[in-house]
Motif scaffolding. Structure first.
Motif, PDB file in Angstrom:
ATOM      1  N   HIS B  11       0.806  -1.306  -0.079  1.00 41.74           N
ATOM      2  CA  HIS B  11      -0.043   0.273   0.180  1.00 41.74           C
ATOM      3  C   HIS B  11       0.822   1.093  -0.179  1.00 41.74           C
ATOM      4  CE1 HIS B  11      -2.716  -2.597  -0.076  1.00 41.74           C
ATOM      5  NE2 HIS B  11      -3.034  -2.965   1.361  1.00 41.74           N
ATOM      6  N   VAL B  12       1.645   1.271   1.143  1.00 40.84           N
ATOM      7  CA  VAL B  12       3.003   2.586   0.738  1.00 40.84           C
ATOM      8  C   VAL B  12       3.401   2.894  -0.615  1.00 40.84           C
ATOM      9  CG1 VAL B  12       4.876   3.298   1.284  1.00 40.84           C
ATOM     10  CG2 VAL B  12       3.659   1.826   3.174  1.00 40.84           C
ATOM     11  N   SER B  13       3.317   1.362  -1.630  1.00 45.51           N
ATOM     12  CA  SER B  13       4.289   2.051  -2.492  1.00 45.51           C
ATOM     13  C   SER B  13       2.898   2.278  -3.507  1.00 45.51           C
ATOM     14  CB  SER B  13       5.099   0.920  -3.125  1.00 45.51           C
ATOM     15  OG  SER B  13       4.522  -0.314  -3.418  1.00 45.51           O
ATOM     16  N   TYR B  14       2.412   2.151  -3.652  1.00 50.43           N
ATOM     17  CA  TYR B  14       0.580   1.636  -4.146  1.00 50.43           C
ATOM     18  C   TYR B  14       0.662   3.357  -4.326  1.00 50.43           C
ATOM     19  CZ  TYR B  14      -4.033   3.111  -5.306  1.00 50.43           C
ATOM     20  OH  TYR B  14      -5.036   3.484  -6.249  1.00 50.43           O
ATOM     21  N   ILE B  15       0.691   4.570  -3.011  1.00 50.88           N
ATOM     22  CA  ILE B  15       0.366   5.075  -2.430  1.00 50.88           C
ATOM     23  C   ILE B  15       1.653   6.613  -3.298  1.00 50.88           C
ATOM     24  CG2 ILE B  15       0.347   7.290  -1.361  1.00 50.88           C
ATOM     25  CD1 ILE B  15      -1.577   5.261   0.381  1.00 50.88           C
ATOM     26  N   GLN B  16       3.016   5.749  -3.164  1.00 48.13           N
ATOM     27  CA  GLN B  16       3.481   6.557  -3.799  1.00 48.13           C
ATOM     28  C   GLN B  16       4.108   6.392  -4.914  1.00 48.13           C
ATOM     29  OE1 GLN B  16       6.884   4.104  -1.497  1.00 48.13           O
ATOM     30  NE2 GLN B  16       7.890   5.898  -0.469  1.00 48.13           N
ATOM     31  N   ASN B  17       3.495   5.587  -5.973  1.00 42.68           N
ATOM     32  CA  ASN B  17       3.341   5.185  -7.052  1.00 42.68           C
ATOM     33  C   ASN B  17       2.004   6.193  -7.966  1.00 42.68           C
ATOM     34  OD1 ASN B  17       5.241   3.873  -7.850  1.00 42.68           O
ATOM     35  ND2 ASN B  17       4.575   2.079  -7.443  1.00 42.68           N
ATOM     36  N   LEU B  18       0.967   6.623  -7.512  1.00 47.11           N
ATOM     37  CA  LEU B  18      -0.131   7.532  -7.804  1.00 47.11           C
ATOM     38  C   LEU B  18       0.211   8.566  -8.690  1.00 47.11           C
ATOM     39  CD1 LEU B  18      -2.068   7.495  -4.634  1.00 47.11           C
ATOM     40  CD2 LEU B  18      -3.131   5.774  -6.377  1.00 47.11           C
ATOM     41  N   GLY B  19       1.232   9.195  -8.327  1.00 43.23           N
ATOM     42  CA  GLY B  19       1.483  10.391  -9.264  1.00 43.23           C
ATOM     43  C   GLY B  19       2.527  10.463  -9.896  1.00 43.23           C
ATOM     44  N   LYS B  20       2.805   9.183 -10.436  1.00 40.47           N
ATOM     45  CA  LYS B  20       4.049   8.951 -11.370  1.00 40.47           C
ATOM     46  C   LYS B  20       3.387   8.472 -12.819  1.00 40.47           C
ATOM     47  CE  LYS B  20       7.859   7.657  -7.716  1.00 40.47           C
ATOM     48  NZ  LYS B  20       7.883   6.882  -7.209  1.00 40.47           N
ATOM     49  N   ARG B  33      -7.362  16.106  -7.357  1.00 40.05           N
ATOM     50  CA  ARG B  33      -5.991  15.843  -6.933  1.00 40.05           C
ATOM     51  C   ARG B  33      -5.651  16.310  -5.372  1.00 40.05           C
ATOM     52  NH1 ARG B  33      -5.405  13.550  -9.967  1.00 40.05           N
ATOM     53  NH2 ARG B  33      -3.890  14.553 -11.555  1.00 40.05           N
ATOM     54  N   MET B  34      -6.333  17.010  -4.581  1.00 37.95           N
ATOM     55  CA  MET B  34      -6.269  18.068  -3.330  1.00 37.95           C
ATOM     56  C   MET B  34      -6.322  16.752  -2.268  1.00 37.95           C
ATOM     57  SD  MET B  34      -4.406  20.043  -1.596  1.00 37.95           S
ATOM     58  CE  MET B  34      -4.635  21.863  -2.206  1.00 37.95           C
ATOM     59  N   ASN B  35      -7.924  16.410  -2.373  1.00 37.19           N
ATOM     60  CA  ASN B  35      -7.914  15.369  -1.553  1.00 37.19           C
ATOM     61  C   ASN B  35      -7.372  14.213  -1.865  1.00 37.19           C
ATOM     62  OD1 ASN B  35     -11.707  16.329  -3.644  1.00 37.19           O
ATOM     63  ND2 ASN B  35     -11.104  17.032  -1.211  1.00 37.19           N
ATOM     64  N   GLY B  36      -6.888  13.240  -2.908  1.00 35.43           N
ATOM     65  CA  GLY B  36      -6.084  12.339  -3.009  1.00 35.43           C
ATOM     66  C   GLY B  36      -5.012  12.677  -2.521  1.00 35.43           C
ATOM     67  N   ILE B  37      -4.223  13.828  -1.779  1.00 35.99           N
ATOM     68  CA  ILE B  37      -2.995  14.047  -1.524  1.00 35.99           C
ATOM     69  C   ILE B  37      -3.691  13.695  -0.125  1.00 35.99           C
ATOM     70  CG2 ILE B  37      -1.371  15.568  -0.732  1.00 35.99           C
ATOM     71  CD1 ILE B  37      -1.393  16.778  -3.874  1.00 35.99           C
ATOM     72  N   TYR B  38      -4.134  14.177   0.502  1.00 31.93           N
ATOM     73  CA  TYR B  38      -4.812  13.926   1.804  1.00 31.93           C
ATOM     74  C   TYR B  38      -5.119  12.490   2.141  1.00 31.93           C
ATOM     75  CZ  TYR B  38      -8.594  13.714   5.394  1.00 31.93           C
ATOM     76  OH  TYR B  38      -8.992  13.121   6.693  1.00 31.93           O
TER      77      TYR B  38
END
Lengths: 329, 326
Positions: B11-20, B33-38
């Motif tokens: 899950h950590v790497s899933y979140i790290q990859n979201l913006g890639k 996007r702003m909600n997504g970051i939160y």
């Protein structure tokens, strides 16, 4: 993402998808850029308006673009239009949102734009200034009914329906609404949205005296029929609790307890019958010294014990309710 | 494949990859996007990896969403200010200990307060869509900014009360059907204002407990399907009412875990569906309230790390399940 199945893609399939999307993505970014640039330049022209149409067709969730579109209408287009033209433009806007809602019936921004359009309909024509507004508003119930035919639980559509009803001045609208909820409930007893709406409409009709309080008995018949037809469906049981919550004296409590007991005798593991019996018997205990407190308490404790077995997910709740009954004994 | 543990690393790497992966879906969702970051940052905090995303880059992005014309935050650069994105921006800045970076706090507070309608409900922006979600966003934001004292409390509470139904629940607007997410926003609002005395606790706790389906998942309304996000809306409400034990924690835990994507990480609405960051954070938030081992405590009202909320002096009287050791 709601309701999108995970399908593992092979490397080739993934590549093909990327290639397919490549042109689409370029088009989308290009269009977004065009519209946002026009917006930055405070361009309120027809051309700008058309560009928002294209972008919103592609992505109706882009709320900033809906805002921009309304600004174009208010600052650029309406000032140069006659009242008739403004009315016609807004009617076109309504069609555009109908089309968008057909595709995406749960997008808040589209519903919001629709409300804005309705409220912006100008007065007219000159000889009958409320006519335009009325004829447009009157069509809304039809539109929202089609939406509720497709998804009878869509809360956006129900909220919109209540909004329209509150704004359409029609002397019989609440009586019609009651009939509408009857129709929806008859076509699906599990439609709690319709039961909820019914509770609101009836409260209003009774409060105004439009409908006699005697009609409460018809409600008891309706809900009894539903409970016996679908004893495992929460909707009617919750509605029954509303009816009883309006004020149930000892006599009514005893009558309904006996109705539910009949159901339980027929369906000995009906959780909702048991839970309701506990609730109404607990209320009966509070009605006064004449009630047979000890027997009722023991009935409830026995029912709670059965509930623990047939509905173990909520056993802590049943334990807690039992503990309260014992404390008050 | 049976999924019986939380795949934290995935899950950590899933979140790290979201913006890639900047594909079409990424660009089509800039409004979130702003909600997504939160959502991503909160999930990371609860999993004990608050530093997995670059802090400076995140703060710079949030500040780039400041809408100079309105004096509040949009969802993405060049997007209009909205309460949904403004609350997320404030929450991100709180978690990054960077509230002092808000370009103009006074204007921001004025903007939020200006959205209150004569009825007491809040609109999401100046275009007027109103909903108890926005009331909660406004109250949450004002309390995080320490500016609740500027609010017309009576008017606010009055409208929330008008949204209360006979089943104890709350709807989006006066007259609307009870819905678990709106129950959370109304209950959260009343909790922030210390007005839980207005809640029919026994009816509401009963209604919330009945959201659990035989498969362990929770739904948002009677006779609807289960969905992982209700693990937060329903559970947080139960935590505020101190009634989390009224549902089966073990079965709900199993349901949330079964909705994980074992290959790419992330949690979906239901087992077998495509994961997203929204369901990921609310699944993990639910697990934290259920006492899942090794997770960080979550404040059910603010949906942020409990310690942080405590430090700000905003902790209310809620109760989640004890954290299990294994």
């Amino acid at each position: 993402m709601h309701n999108v199945k995970r399908v593992p893609l092979s490397e080739d399939a993934l590549k093909a998808k990327q290639t397919r999307e490549h042109a689409q993505l370029a088009r989308y970014l290009n269009l977004t850029d065009t519209v946002l640039t026009k917006r930055k330049n405070k361009d309120y022209s027809n051309d700008a308006f058309e560009s928002t149409t294209a972008l919103l067709r592609d992505n109706p969730e882009f709320y900033t673009i809906w805002n921009y579109r309304r600004q174009i209408l208010l600052r650029g287009i309406f000032p140069q239009s006659s009242a008739v033209q403004i009315k016609d433009i807004l009617i076109q806007e309504l069609s555009m949102t109908t089309e968008a809602l057909r595709r995406l019936p749960k997008v808040y921004w589209i519903w919001n734009h629709r409300r804005w359009c309705l409220e912006a309909i100008p007065q007219g024509p000159d000889d009958d200034p409320t006519q335009w507004k009325q004829s447009v508003w009157n069509k809304e119930l039809y539109v929202v009914e089609r939406m509720l035919d497709t998804d009878p639980r869509n809360f956006h559509a129900w909220n919109y329906r209540r909004y329209v009803l509150a704004n359409v001045a029609h002397p019989n609208s609440e009586t019609h609404e009651l009939a509408y909820t009857t129709k929806k409930i008859e076509s699906s007893l599990t439609n709690f949205s319709a039961w909820h709406q019914r509770s609101k409409v009836l409260s209003s009709l009774w409060a105004k005296g439009t409908l006699s309080l005697d009609s409460k008995e018809e409600e008891f018949d309706l809900v009894k029929n539903a409970i016996f037809t679908e004893p495992n469906d929460q909707s009617a049981w919750i509605y029954h609790r509303w009816l009883m919550g309006l004020g149930a004296d000892k006599e009514l409590l005893e009558r309904e307890i006996s109705v539910i007991q009949d159901l339980l005798d027929e369906q000995p593991d009906s959780k909702w019958a048991m839970d309701s019996l506990v609730h109404y018997k607990s209320l009966l205990i509070q009605t006064g010294p004449n009630a047979d407190k000890l027997t009722l308490t023991n009935d409830c404790l026995r029912l709670l014990n059965d509930l623990r077995t047939i509905d173990p997910q909520r056993r802590t709740r049943y334990d807690d309710l039992g503990a309260v009954l014992k404390t008050n004994q | 494949m049976s999924l019986t543990t939380l795949l934290v690393g995935k899950h950590v790497s899933y979140i790290q990859n979201l913006g890639k992966n900047k594909d079409l879906a990424y660009h089509r969702t800039t409004h979130l996007r702003m909600n997504g970051i939160y959502w991503g940052l909160t999930a990371l905090h609860i999993m004990g990896h608050p530093e997995a995303l670059d802090r400076d880059e995140m703060i710079a992005y949030v500040l780039s969403c400041w809408d100079q014309e309105a004096g509040a935050f949009g969802a993405h650069p060049e997007h209009d200010a909205h309460l949904l994105s403004t609350l997320s921006a404030i929450q991100v800045l709180v978690m990054q200990d960077a509230l002092d970076r808000i370009p103009d706090l006074e204007r921001l507070v004025t903007w939020i307060l200006s959205l209150q309608q004569p009825s007491g409900v809040f609109a999401g922006d100046t275009f007027g869509e109103f909903d108890t979600r926005f009331t909660f966003c406004a109250l949450n934001a004002l309390s995080l900014l320490g500016r609740l004292n500027h609010l017309d409390e009576e008017k606010t509470v009055d409208y929330i009360q008008r949204c209360r139904n006979f089943d104890g629940g709350f709807g989006a607007q006066a007259g609307a059907e009870s819905h678990a997410a709106q129950v959370y926003t109304c209950l959260g609002s009343l909790a922030i204002l210390d007005r839980l005395d207005l809640v029919d606790k026994s009816a509401l706790s009963w209604w919330l407990a009945e959201r659990q389906l035989p498969n362990g998942g929770l739904n948002g309304r009677p006779e609807k399907l289960e969905d992982v996000c209700y693990s937060f809306w329903v559970l947080s409400s139960l935590a505020i009412l101190n009634k989390v034990p009224w549902i089966d924690a073990e079965k709900l835990t199993a349901f949330i875990l079964s909705a994980q994507d074992p290959d790419n990480g992330g949690i979906a609405d239901r087992p077998g569906d495509v994961a997203d960051v929204f369901h990921t954070v609310f699944g993990i938030a639910g697990l934290s309230l259920l006492g899942y081992p090794d997770l960080v405590d979550l404040d059910p009202i603010y949906c942020m790390p409990a310690k942080l909320i405590e430090k700000m002096g905003l902790r209310k009287d809620w109760k989640a399940l004890e954290r299990r050791t294994e």
